[in-house]
Enzyme design. Structure first.
Site, PDB file in Angstrom:
ATOM      1  N   ARG A   1       0.840  -1.204   0.000  1.00  0.00           N
ATOM      2  CA  ARG A   1       0.000   0.000   0.000  1.00  0.00           C
ATOM      3  C   ARG A   1       0.878   1.258   0.000  1.00  0.00           C
ATOM      4  O   ARG A   1       0.588   2.241  -0.682  1.00  0.00           O
ATOM      5  CB  ARG A   1      -0.909   0.031   1.226  1.00  0.00           C
TER       6      ARG A   1
ATOM      7  N   ASN B   1     -10.091   7.764   5.690  1.00  0.00           N
ATOM      8  CA  ASN B   1      -9.037   7.300   4.799  1.00  0.00           C
ATOM      9  C   ASN B   1      -7.685   7.358   5.494  1.00  0.00           C
ATOM     10  O   ASN B   1      -7.404   8.281   6.257  1.00  0.00           O
ATOM     11  CB  ASN B   1      -9.001   8.143   3.530  1.00  0.00           C
TER      12      ASN B   1
ATOM     13  N   HIS C   1      -8.916   6.855  11.430  1.00  0.00           N
ATOM     14  CA  HIS C   1      -8.485   5.462  11.266  1.00  0.00           C
ATOM     15  C   HIS C   1      -6.974   5.335  11.109  1.00  0.00           C
ATOM     16  O   HIS C   1      -6.480   4.293  10.683  1.00  0.00           O
ATOM     17  CB  HIS C   1      -9.188   4.819  10.072  1.00  0.00           C
TER      18      HIS C   1
ATOM     19  N   LEU D   1     -21.199   8.751  -4.813  1.00  0.00           N
ATOM     20  CA  LEU D   1     -21.433   8.197  -6.152  1.00  0.00           C
ATOM     21  C   LEU D   1     -22.852   7.653  -6.260  1.00  0.00           C
ATOM     22  O   LEU D   1     -23.504   7.761  -7.298  1.00  0.00           O
ATOM     23  CB  LEU D   1     -20.410   7.098  -6.442  1.00  0.00           C
ATOM     24  N   GLU D   2     -23.338   7.088  -5.172  1.00  0.00           N
ATOM     25  CA  GLU D   2     -24.700   6.549  -5.100  1.00  0.00           C
ATOM     26  C   GLU D   2     -25.161   6.633  -3.651  1.00  0.00           C
ATOM     27  O   GLU D   2     -24.344   6.853  -2.749  1.00  0.00           O
ATOM     28  CB  GLU D   2     -24.720   5.105  -5.588  1.00  0.00           C
TER      29      GLU D   2
END
Length: 234
Positions: free
Chosen positions: A59, A91, A108, A202-203
């Site tokens: 990552r 994030n 987080h 986005l939705e």
């Protein structure tokens, strides 16, 4: 748009997706390729620290080529031109900072930091981490782990976040699934204290019905447009 004094912006994986970061819970997201119990729990780390280090080392390497997108830049502009803005991000990437945001809580944790479990020292770390890496501060090997909040662990700065939500008159939730607690409960907490709540996604998220206002589409389009409304762009 009404002038808001205290704005809390909650951001999730959907904000960074257009910068090339995989989301976690989508059908082709990270958790479709890895079992979170193996790479994102303290138990998994105890069972197989090499696997966990390999996962986060990959990552970190991938992060080196990433750049903030127009949504990150718009939020940095909101902070700079409005004041009274705090970003609370789920994030672990550093794209908010790269865009210029400074009023920021990583609830987080952060991908580019590590934590020594022996001396509790946190430090910036951009290279690979090994099982036998010694802590630069206490000198002991074998206690270094990613400074990220794993499943079953308490997110960072929850007391501070609660105070921000109590004082907020606007909560904007961007790119979140609405099914990860405690962040999924922030909209109800802010609304109970009188805040106007907005979803940019986005939705529709799982908690979409809780918001006063919602706008759906690509983050790089709807976030700059919404920020422009707050700042009074013509």
């Amino acid at each position: 748009m009404a002038r808001f004094r205290n704005i809390v912006v909650l951001t999730g994986a959907g904000l960074s997706a257009e910068s090339g970061l995989s989301t976690f819970r989508d059908p082709d997201g990270i958790w479709s390729k890895y079992d979170y119990q193996d790479v994102a729990t303290a138990e998994g780390f105890r069972r197989n620290p090499l696997l966990v280090h390999d996962f986060y080392n990959a990552r970190r390497r991938a992060h080196r080529g990433l750049r903030p997108n127009a949504a990150h830049v718009a939020l940095a502009r909101l902070e700079a031109e409005h004041g009274g803005v705090m970003i609370v991000t789920q994030n672990i990437d550093a794209l908010h900072e790269a865009a210029g945001s400074r009023s920021l809580i990583h609830m987080h944790g952060e991908l580019l930091k590590v934590l020594c479990t022996f001396c509790s020292h946190r430090m910036v770390w951009r290279d690979d981490l090994r099982v036998d890496t010694a802590c630069p501060f206490c000198g002991l090997p074998g206690g270094m782990r990613p400074d990220v909040v794993w499943f079953g662990e308490m997110p960072y700065e929850m007391g501070r976040i609660s105070a921000l939500l109590a004082a907020a008159d606007l909560l904007v939730s961007i790119g979140t699934s609405g099914n990860v607690y405690p962040a999924a409960g922030f909209v109800a907490e802010a609304a109970a204290n009188g805040a106007h709540t907005v979803e940019l996604n986005l939705e529709p998220s799982e908690g979409a019905s809780l918001f006063n206002e919602a706008h759906y589409g690509r983050a790089t389009e709807i976030v700059p447009a919404f920020v422009g409304r707050i700042l009074g762009d013509r």
